[in-house]
Design a protein around this motif. Structure first.
Motif, PDB file in Angstrom:
ATOM      1  N   VAL A 171      35.838  52.317  44.578  1.00 14.04           N
ATOM      2  CA  VAL A 171      35.984  50.836  44.373  1.00 14.04           C
ATOM      3  C   VAL A 171      37.284  51.139  43.579  1.00 14.04           C
ATOM      4  O   VAL A 171      37.180  51.615  42.498  1.00 14.04           O
ATOM      5  CB  VAL A 171      34.980  50.637  43.476  1.00 14.04           C
ATOM      6  CG1 VAL A 171      35.037  49.236  42.850  1.00 14.04           C
ATOM      7  CG2 VAL A 171      33.326  50.523  44.027  1.00 14.04           C
ATOM      8  N   PRO A 172      38.127  49.936  43.583  1.00 14.89           N
ATOM      9  CA  PRO A 172      39.390  49.743  42.674  1.00 14.89           C
ATOM     10  C   PRO A 172      39.035  49.707  41.401  1.00 14.89           C
ATOM     11  O   PRO A 172      38.088  48.718  41.113  1.00 14.89           O
ATOM     12  CB  PRO A 172      39.825  48.867  43.411  1.00 14.89           C
ATOM     13  CG  PRO A 172      39.738  48.423  44.598  1.00 14.89           C
ATOM     14  CD  PRO A 172      38.089  48.972  44.818  1.00 14.89           C
ATOM     15  N   ASP A 173      39.812  50.024  40.368  1.00 11.03           N
ATOM     16  CA  ASP A 173      39.451  49.803  39.121  1.00 11.03           C
ATOM     17  C   ASP A 173      39.594  48.470  38.816  1.00 11.03           C
ATOM     18  O   ASP A 173      40.524  47.664  39.356  1.00 11.03           O
ATOM     19  CB  ASP A 173      40.445  50.398  38.052  1.00 11.03           C
ATOM     20  CG  ASP A 173      40.439  51.825  38.191  1.00 11.03           C
ATOM     21  OD1 ASP A 173      39.407  52.341  38.244  1.00 11.03           O
ATOM     22  OD2 ASP A 173      41.255  52.877  37.832  1.00 11.03           O
ATOM     23  N   GLY A 174      38.686  47.838  38.036  1.00 14.02           N
ATOM     24  CA  GLY A 174      38.802  46.483  37.381  1.00 14.02           C
ATOM     25  C   GLY A 174      38.444  45.419  38.609  1.00 14.02           C
ATOM     26  O   GLY A 174      38.842  44.390  38.369  1.00 14.02           O
ATOM     27  N   LEU A 175      37.898  45.757  39.526  1.00 17.71           N
ATOM     28  CA  LEU A 175      37.440  44.960  40.794  1.00 17.71           C
ATOM     29  C   LEU A 175      36.718  43.771  40.457  1.00 17.71           C
ATOM     30  O   LEU A 175      35.772  43.850  39.572  1.00 17.71           O
ATOM     31  CB  LEU A 175      36.849  45.706  41.923  1.00 17.71           C
ATOM     32  CG  LEU A 175      36.384  44.728  42.984  1.00 17.71           C
ATOM     33  CD1 LEU A 175      37.975  44.617  43.980  1.00 17.71           C
ATOM     34  CD2 LEU A 175      35.603  45.552  43.839  1.00 17.71           C
ATOM     35  N   GLN A 176      36.986  42.589  40.788  1.00 16.40           N
ATOM     36  CA  GLN A 176      36.515  41.139  40.188  1.00 16.40           C
ATOM     37  C   GLN A 176      36.081  40.412  41.269  1.00 16.40           C
ATOM     38  O   GLN A 176      36.810  40.447  42.358  1.00 16.40           O
ATOM     39  CB  GLN A 176      37.654  40.545  39.233  1.00 16.40           C
ATOM     40  CG  GLN A 176      37.728  41.245  37.919  1.00 16.40           C
ATOM     41  CD  GLN A 176      36.662  41.417  37.095  1.00 16.40           C
ATOM     42  OE1 GLN A 176      36.037  40.450  36.887  1.00 16.40           O
ATOM     43  NE2 GLN A 176      36.458  42.443  36.446  1.00 16.40           N
ATOM     44  N   PRO A 177      35.075  39.603  41.189  1.00 16.19           N
ATOM     45  CA  PRO A 177      34.815  38.663  42.199  1.00 16.19           C
ATOM     46  C   PRO A 177      35.836  37.512  42.364  1.00 16.19           C
ATOM     47  O   PRO A 177      36.503  37.423  41.716  1.00 16.19           O
ATOM     48  CB  PRO A 177      33.430  37.945  41.561  1.00 16.19           C
ATOM     49  CG  PRO A 177      32.846  38.793  40.627  1.00 16.19           C
ATOM     50  CD  PRO A 177      34.139  39.390  40.225  1.00 16.19           C
ATOM     51  N   GLY A 178      35.991  37.197  43.713  1.00 20.15           N
ATOM     52  CA  GLY A 178      37.177  36.499  44.284  1.00 20.15           C
ATOM     53  C   GLY A 178      38.343  37.263  44.621  1.00 20.15           C
ATOM     54  O   GLY A 178      39.406  36.733  45.511  1.00 20.15           O
ATOM     55  N   GLU A 179      38.500  38.465  44.369  1.00 20.57           N
ATOM     56  CA  GLU A 179      39.646  39.422  45.119  1.00 20.57           C
ATOM     57  C   GLU A 179      39.342  39.652  46.572  1.00 20.57           C
ATOM     58  O   GLU A 179      38.012  39.941  46.885  1.00 20.57           O
ATOM     59  CB  GLU A 179      39.657  40.857  44.220  1.00 20.57           C
ATOM     60  CG  GLU A 179      40.044  40.650  42.951  1.00 20.57           C
ATOM     61  CD  GLU A 179      40.494  42.009  42.276  1.00 20.57           C
ATOM     62  OE1 GLU A 179      41.265  42.693  43.100  1.00 20.57           O
ATOM     63  OE2 GLU A 179      39.757  42.404  41.325  1.00 20.57           O
TER      64      GLU A 179
END
Length: 69
Positions: free
Chosen positions: A44-52
């Motif tokens: 998982v990429p660092d700092g992954l957020q919903p909407g990306e």
């Protein structure tokens, strides 16, 4: 079988297990199908957020890593 698809991150939920933080991730593909995966920190990429937007790599129909395009 190895493949890669674009998807939208719908939800990201971190949890810790034996001192390692894993992520439960829900993603939606362009065909509107939704899939969930439990991935370790390397997937998982660092700092992954919903909407990306992400690129999903699947092997034998199992999500292995997500990465940013």
């Amino acid at each position: 079988m190895l493949g890669e698809q674009e998807a939208l991150v719908m939800d990201v939920r971190p949890f810790e297990l034996h001192g390692v933080t894993y992520q439960d991730v829900a993603i939606a593909y362009r065909d509107r199908s939704v899939e969930q995966a439990r991935l370790g920190p390397e997937g998982v990429p660092d700092g992954l957020q919903p909407g990306e937007q992400v690129l999903v790599t699947k092997v034998a129909n199992i999500i292995i890593p997500l990465r940013r395009p």
